[in-house]
Every structure is written in C-alpha cells, then in structure tokens.
Scaffold this motif. Structure first.
Motif, PDB file in Angstrom:
ATOM      1  N   THR A   1       0.857  -1.250  -0.216  1.00  0.00           N
ATOM      2  CA  THR A   1      -0.018  -0.043   0.095  1.00  0.00           C
ATOM      3  C   THR A   1       0.855   1.156  -0.084  1.00  0.00           C
ATOM      4  O   THR A   1       2.028   1.262   0.451  1.00  0.00           O
ATOM      5  N   VAL A   2       0.353   2.360  -0.458  1.00  0.00           N
ATOM      6  CA  VAL A   2       0.802   3.424  -0.520  1.00  0.00           C
ATOM      7  C   VAL A   2       0.334   4.428   0.495  1.00  0.00           C
ATOM      8  O   VAL A   2      -0.893   4.898   0.592  1.00  0.00           O
ATOM      9  N   PHE A   3       1.201   4.921   1.493  1.00  0.00           N
ATOM     10  CA  PHE A   3       0.560   5.820   2.741  1.00  0.00           C
ATOM     11  C   PHE A   3       0.828   6.961   2.498  1.00  0.00           C
ATOM     12  O   PHE A   3       1.656   7.542   1.505  1.00  0.00           O
ATOM     13  N   ASP A   4       0.260   7.922   3.093  1.00  0.00           N
ATOM     14  CA  ASP A   4       0.308   9.442   2.977  1.00  0.00           C
ATOM     15  C   ASP A   4       1.677  10.006   3.071  1.00  0.00           C
ATOM     16  O   ASP A   4       2.445   9.647   3.772  1.00  0.00           O
ATOM     17  N   ASP A   5       2.026  10.725   2.063  1.00  0.00           N
ATOM     18  CA  ASP A   5       3.374  11.579   1.987  1.00  0.00           C
ATOM     19  C   ASP A   5       3.181  12.605   3.029  1.00  0.00           C
ATOM     20  O   ASP A   5       2.260  13.336   2.821  1.00  0.00           O
ATOM     21  N   PRO A   6       3.933  12.714   3.921  1.00  0.00           N
ATOM     22  CA  PRO A   6       3.889  13.848   4.841  1.00  0.00           C
ATOM     23  C   PRO A   6       4.164  15.338   4.314  1.00  0.00           C
ATOM     24  O   PRO A   6       3.639  16.128   4.680  1.00  0.00           O
ATOM     25  N   SER A   7       4.745  15.168   3.183  1.00  0.00           N
ATOM     26  CA  SER A   7       5.116  16.499   2.442  1.00  0.00           C
ATOM     27  C   SER A   7       3.944  17.122   1.647  1.00  0.00           C
ATOM     28  O   SER A   7       3.788  18.002   1.064  1.00  0.00           O
ATOM     29  N   THR A   8       2.793  16.036   1.640  1.00  0.00           N
ATOM     30  CA  THR A   8       1.591  16.526   0.736  1.00  0.00           C
ATOM     31  C   THR A   8       0.746  17.011   1.683  1.00  0.00           C
ATOM     32  O   THR A   8       0.457  16.854   2.963  1.00  0.00           O
ATOM     33  N   SER A   9      -0.479  17.794   1.181  1.00  0.00           N
ATOM     34  CA  SER A   9      -1.370  18.351   2.244  1.00  0.00           C
ATOM     35  C   SER A   9      -2.715  17.562   2.196  1.00  0.00           C
ATOM     36  O   SER A   9      -3.629  17.905   2.794  1.00  0.00           O
ATOM     37  N   LEU A  10      -2.673  16.378   1.469  1.00  0.00           N
ATOM     38  CA  LEU A  10      -3.885  15.461   1.455  1.00  0.00           C
ATOM     39  C   LEU A  10      -3.980  14.629   2.677  1.00  0.00           C
ATOM     40  O   LEU A  10      -2.960  14.013   3.322  1.00  0.00           O
ATOM     41  N   SER A  11      -5.093  14.607   3.561  1.00  0.00           N
ATOM     42  CA  SER A  11      -5.388  13.784   4.595  1.00  0.00           C
ATOM     43  C   SER A  11      -5.526  12.350   3.945  1.00  0.00           C
ATOM     44  O   SER A  11      -5.869  12.051   2.837  1.00  0.00           O
ATOM     45  N   PRO A  12      -5.329  11.369   5.026  1.00  0.00           N
ATOM     46  CA  PRO A  12      -5.576  10.043   4.408  1.00  0.00           C
ATOM     47  C   PRO A  12      -7.174  10.002   3.922  1.00  0.00           C
ATOM     48  O   PRO A  12      -7.335   9.038   2.832  1.00  0.00           O
ATOM     49  N   GLN A  13      -8.178  10.616   4.417  1.00  0.00           N
ATOM     50  CA  GLN A  13      -9.443  10.528   3.960  1.00  0.00           C
ATOM     51  C   GLN A  13      -9.214  11.231   2.562  1.00  0.00           C
ATOM     52  O   GLN A  13     -10.254  10.674   1.657  1.00  0.00           O
ATOM     53  N   GLU A  14      -8.678  12.272   2.415  1.00  0.00           N
ATOM     54  CA  GLU A  14      -8.742  12.952   1.241  1.00  0.00           C
ATOM     55  C   GLU A  14      -7.895  12.130  -0.208  1.00  0.00           C
ATOM     56  O   GLU A  14      -8.470  11.854  -1.156  1.00  0.00           O
ATOM     57  N   ALA A  15      -6.852  11.708   0.405  1.00  0.00           N
ATOM     58  CA  ALA A  15      -6.301  10.795  -0.497  1.00  0.00           C
ATOM     59  C   ALA A  15      -6.946   9.546  -1.006  1.00  0.00           C
ATOM     60  O   ALA A  15      -7.313   9.120  -1.895  1.00  0.00           O
ATOM     61  N   ALA A  16      -7.636   8.790  -0.148  1.00  0.00           N
ATOM     62  CA  ALA A  16      -8.385   7.731  -0.342  1.00  0.00           C
ATOM     63  C   ALA A  16      -9.733   8.226  -1.240  1.00  0.00           C
ATOM     64  O   ALA A  16     -10.085   7.533  -2.202  1.00  0.00           O
ATOM     65  N   SER A  17     -10.295   9.302  -1.066  1.00  0.00           N
ATOM     66  CA  SER A  17     -11.303   9.797  -1.609  1.00  0.00           C
ATOM     67  C   SER A  17     -10.802  10.054  -3.162  1.00  0.00           C
ATOM     68  O   SER A  17     -11.836   9.628  -4.239  1.00  0.00           O
ATOM     69  N   ARG A  18      -9.673  10.816  -3.179  1.00  0.00           N
ATOM     70  CA  ARG A  18      -9.421  10.809  -4.654  1.00  0.00           C
ATOM     71  C   ARG A  18      -9.230   9.544  -5.378  1.00  0.00           C
ATOM     72  O   ARG A  18      -9.397   9.477  -6.779  1.00  0.00           O
ATOM     73  N   ALA A  19      -8.414   8.913  -4.856  1.00  0.00           N
ATOM     74  CA  ALA A  19      -8.080   7.378  -5.496  1.00  0.00           C
ATOM     75  C   ALA A  19      -9.486   6.540  -5.647  1.00  0.00           C
ATOM     76  O   ALA A  19      -9.502   6.008  -6.665  1.00  0.00           O
ATOM     77  N   LEU A  20     -10.610   6.809  -4.978  1.00  0.00           N
ATOM     78  CA  LEU A  20     -11.675   6.015  -5.196  1.00  0.00           C
ATOM     79  C   LEU A  20     -12.389   6.567  -6.376  1.00  0.00           C
ATOM     80  O   LEU A  20     -12.803   5.626  -7.327  1.00  0.00           O
ATOM     81  N   ALA A  21     -12.275   8.025  -6.436  1.00  0.00           N
ATOM     82  CA  ALA A  21     -12.984   8.703  -7.806  1.00  0.00           C
ATOM     83  C   ALA A  21     -12.240   8.192  -8.950  1.00  0.00           C
ATOM     84  O   ALA A  21     -12.876   7.936 -10.050  1.00  0.00           O
ATOM     85  N   ASP A  22     -10.871   8.159  -9.049  1.00  0.00           N
ATOM     86  CA  ASP A  22     -10.217   8.006 -10.067  1.00  0.00           C
ATOM     87  C   ASP A  22     -10.363   6.401 -10.482  1.00  0.00           C
ATOM     88  O   ASP A  22     -10.356   5.976 -11.699  1.00  0.00           O
ATOM     89  N   ALA A  23     -10.591   5.586  -9.607  1.00  0.00           N
ATOM     90  CA  ALA A  23     -10.527   3.994  -9.686  1.00  0.00           C
ATOM     91  C   ALA A  23     -11.996   3.801 -10.390  1.00  0.00           C
ATOM     92  O   ALA A  23     -12.361   2.849 -11.020  1.00  0.00           O
ATOM     93  N   TRP A  24     -12.955   4.734  -9.888  1.00  0.00           N
ATOM     94  CA  TRP A  24     -14.327   4.504 -10.411  1.00  0.00           C
ATOM     95  C   TRP A  24     -14.367   4.897 -11.832  1.00  0.00           C
ATOM     96  O   TRP A  24     -14.813   3.945 -12.764  1.00  0.00           O
ATOM     97  N   GLN A  25     -13.863   5.907 -12.401  1.00  0.00           N
ATOM     98  CA  GLN A  25     -13.606   6.202 -13.569  1.00  0.00           C
ATOM     99  C   GLN A  25     -12.975   5.302 -14.579  1.00  0.00           C
ATOM    100  O   GLN A  25     -13.151   4.762 -15.595  1.00  0.00           O
ATOM    101  N   ALA A  26     -11.826   4.717 -13.948  1.00  0.00           N
ATOM    102  CA  ALA A  26     -10.747   3.764 -14.592  1.00  0.00           C
ATOM    103  C   ALA A  26     -11.132   2.539 -14.697  1.00  0.00           C
ATOM    104  O   ALA A  26     -10.883   1.805 -15.609  1.00  0.00           O
ATOM    105  N   SER A  27     -11.901   1.982 -13.616  1.00  0.00           N
ATOM    106  CA  SER A  27     -11.755   0.464 -13.371  1.00  0.00           C
ATOM    107  C   SER A  27     -13.384   0.009 -13.374  1.00  0.00           C
ATOM    108  O   SER A  27     -13.517  -1.251 -13.658  1.00  0.00           O
ATOM    109  N   TRP A  28     -14.218   0.757 -13.079  1.00  0.00           N
ATOM    110  CA  TRP A  28     -15.803   0.349 -13.095  1.00  0.00           C
ATOM    111  C   TRP A  28     -16.269  -0.905 -14.108  1.00  0.00           C
ATOM    112  O   TRP A  28     -16.503  -1.917 -13.899  1.00  0.00           O
TER     113      TRP A  28
END
Length: 457
Positions: A2-29
């Motif tokens: 798994t890829v865990f949150d990079d502390p240098s980024t401003s995304l929280s774990p929830q935001e990173a997961a939400s973005r990944a879910l949206a991308d996965a929906w478009q790419a993989s559904w």
C-alpha cells in the motif's frame, strides 16, 4: 503493498482515499464489471460485487492506505463477493458440502467465459453483450449505461428524460431478465455483430453526451467520457469498417469534442459558444470530422434537402438492403454532424450560417420527431429569423419536456431579446427549479441577477 500518505503533501488519508476512489471509479468500473461477467456470466452479481468492493475500499483505504494497484485490489474484493454469493446459492439449492460446491463453481465459471476473440476491446465486448436483441431496446441502453459507463440511476434517468422511479424499475427488470431467462450474456459471433450495431452506437453516443450533460455532482464536464467514446468508435470502425452509422457518429463526436478546452472558464463558469476562443479548438479533429462526413456513402448521405423538404423523401432514399433503424440512425447522426460542422468551420460567431443550421434542424426534427431537436431548432430559428420566431417554436415543449431546465432557460433568453424582462425573470426562476448541475445553476443565476439588478446611478 500500500501507498501511505506522504507527509510532504497536504492531503489527509481521507482525502487521498477519496481521490483514489474517484479515479478508480472512472478507470476501473466497467472493466471490473466486464471481467466478472466474462468469468461468471452473472451480470446481476457482477454489479453488486463491484459496488460492494468500492464500499469496502471506502472503509479500508483511509485506514490502511491506498493500494498501489487499486484495480487489482477492487477485482480481488469483487471476486470474493461473487464467489460468496455463488457458494450461498449453491448450498441453498443442493445443501451439499462446500468443497463440492466450490469445485462445481470453478467448473461452471470455466464453462461460461466469453473470450470474444473477434472483439479485442474489453469495453466493446461488454457493450455488445449488453445489447442482446432479446432485451427490450430501452432496457439495453439503460443497462449498458449502468454497466459500461457506471452512471447512477438518477443520471441515466436524466439523460434519457424519464422518471427516476421508472428508470430504477427498468434496470431491475433488465437485470432480472438476464439472470432468469438464460440469455447468453456474451459477445455475439462476428457474423452477428451488425445486428446490434444501432444499439451499440446509441449507447456510445449517450456515454459521450453524459460527459457534457452531467447530473447533480460538482463536475461540469467529463472529458474522459468523450475521449473514451471516440476511442470505442475508432475500435468499432476498425472491427466493422465503412459502416455509415459508425462513420457519421464518429464525425459528430469529433466535431463536438473539438471544443472541449473552451467550454469552461478557469473559475469553472460556462462559456457559451459565441464567446469561446476558436483559436483553441482542435482543428485536426474538425478536419477529420468534416472529411468523414464527405466520405459517407450516398445511401447514408442523401442530398441535403431544402429546409421545407418532406422528410419522407429522405427516408425513401435509404438503401432498403440495410436495416431501416440503422440507416435512419446514420442519417440522424449525419444531420447532427452537419450542424456541428457549421459551427466548427465558421471563422467567427458572426459568420455562422444560422439559416443553414435551422434547415438542418428541421430535417432532423421531421426524421426523429424529437422535442429536444425542436428546442435546438428554436434557438437556431431565433438566430436566423429573430427571437419572436424562436419563441413560437417553444409552444408545447413544457408538456413534452416537463423536467428539462433548458426549455424555460431558452425561453428566458428569447424573452430578454424581445424586451420582456419580467417574463424572462420568471422563466429563469423556473429553470433554476429544474437544473441539477451546479455549474449550469451558477450560469442561470448570473443571468437572472443581471436581469433583475437595479440600474446603476
């Protein structure tokens, strides 16, 4: 891994997961749906399993981190759910030991795989499978938009201009019919592909359209759906070359998609066609679309009729050796592409040949009887002959399109032009009660505010 949150980024774990879910929906559904249907031949279970997999991802990814390969994670989770359901069904039917059931399930799965070797593209195989002629035509379209594009029931209902409850019932009916009737949910043999071509073309067109007419979400445009629709048409054209319906639709989508970079301002507000920066339109796509129009065979072109020509004459010109619905669909797409070409090839908004466009819309309305086409024709007639002439064509459309916000929106614009701001404001308010997309709502609100703002001293 798994890829865990990079502390240098401003995304929280929830935001990173939400973005990944949206991308996965478009790419993989749709790919996941297709893989599961191909393996287990159970479209009802496939959709439920993929939905469950995304729900599981929404729970686990914010805590465990986003997987390196989100598609593989989702496929594994979805397969487990399908197997759980198959195991439960088999045990319920036979009440035999689980090991025997598992062996039977593996054997059954191996027997129903649909290789569809003559259709190499996964997405296209799934579309052809959804468009089985034993399923009602409207159900085929709705089913494919759900399985392939991943649209919600609300979005499909809005796109097809039907009540949401009716669309939910339609989708449920289609899935139950697939599950209970023994219809082979598989790619047809190569010799039978043409039988489904009209429905396949319709679905691809609606998938494209859904990208430019999104529902209640915050995304104003889905350019990725336009890209995918054009890609699928290119694959389809190579698989079934020289089909008028494919060539005409490809021309139409290229011409419409060529303006994608100029439809929204940097702040996300809509830019209307006359105000778009034409230097940013994709000229290579416009040239390809025009060339495709010119290459269409005569049976699908018919000479462009005068604006008041009888539409039946166009129908009589259709080659009787081909299926009438396919040929009519090709002509419908050709007329739409000719309209798009008029816009795309005009050097400036002032150079647009609105009289030609109005005549093409008249042919299209006579061919289809569509109230949506009447609405578009009203706009063109208003540009060619004045707003009063356009307003006359809106009569009766409120009853035919009761949930379509663009009817009162167009009426409002034309009322402004004829000098009736009070009635225009009322029409804008009506449109605001019907619009669902935030970007379009903002545009309508700005038009209403400009109309009702007190004059500056």
């Amino acid at each position: 891994m798994t890829v865990f949150d990079d502390p240098s980024t401003s995304l929280s774990p929830q935001e990173a997961a939400s973005r990944a879910l949206a991308d996965a929906w478009q790419a993989s559904w749709s790919r996941l749906i297709g893989l599961l249907i191909g393996q287990y031949a159970r479209p009802d279970l496939a959709e439920d399993a993929v939905s469950d997999a995304f729900e599981a991802a929404a729970r686990h990814w914010p805590v465990d981190g986003v997987p390196t390969n989100t598609g593989a994670w989702l496929l594994t989770a979805a397969r487990r759910r399908v197997l759980d359901r198959l195991r439960s069904e088999a045990v319920h039917r036979r009440k035999e030991p689980l090991m025997v059931v598992d062996d039977e399930m593996r054997a059954a799965a191996a027997a129903v795989v649909d290789p569809g070797a003559h259709v190499a593209d996964e997405q296209l195989r799934l579309i052809f499978a959804c468009c089985h002629p034993a399923i009602a035509p409207d159900d085929r379209v709705a089913l494919t938009l759900r399985f392939v594009v991943g649209l919600t029931t609300t979005e499909i209902a809005r796109l097809l201009l039907v009540q949401e409850t009716a669309m939910a019932a339609r989708l449920t009916r289609a899935k139950k019919r697939l599950a209970s009737s023994g219809i082979p949910f598989a790619t047809p043999p190569a010799a039978r592909l043409d039988e489904r071509l009209d429905v396949v073309a319709t679905v691809v067109y609606l998938a494209f359209t859904s990208g430019y007419h999104p529902g209640a979400g915050n995304v104003a445009l889905r350019v990725d759906l336009g890209d995918e629709a054009i890609r699928l048409l290119r694959v389809l054209d190579s698989l079934l070359p020289d089909r008028p319906v494919v060539r005409a639709l490809l021309a139409l989508l290229l011409l419409q998609h060529s303006r994608r970079d100029t439809r929204l301002a940097p702040d996300g507000t809509l830019i209307l066609l006359p105000d778009q920066d034409r230097s940013r339109w994709h000229r290579a796509e416009i040239a390809e679309g025009v060339a495709l129009l010119e290459s269409l065979p005569l049976s699908a072109r018919a000479d462009d009729a005068a604006p008041d020509a009888d539409a039946d004459a166009d129908a009589d010109a259709i080659d009787p050796s081909t299926a009438a619905v396919v040929t009519r669909l090709a002509e419908e797409y050709r007329l739409q592409a000719l309209i798009a070409a008029e816009h795309a090839t005009a050097a400036t908004a002032e150079d647009t040949r609105w009289d030609v466009i109005a005549g093409l819309y008249l042919q299209l309305e006579r061919l289809t009887g569509s109230p949506v086409v009447r609405l578009a024709r009203a706009v063109a007639v208003a540009e060619a002959s004045g707003p009063s002439a356009g307003l006359l064509l809106l009569d009766g459309l409120d009853e035919l399109l009761p949930r379509h916000h663009r009817v009162p929106a167009v009426r409002a614009e034309l009322l402004v032009r004829v000098g009736n701001p009070t009635a225009a404001a009322t029409a804008y308010r009506e449109a605001l009660t019907l619009v669902t997309n935030p970007t379009e709502r903002t545009h309508l609100q700005s038009r209403l505010s400009a109309l009702t703002a007190p004059p500056r001293p």
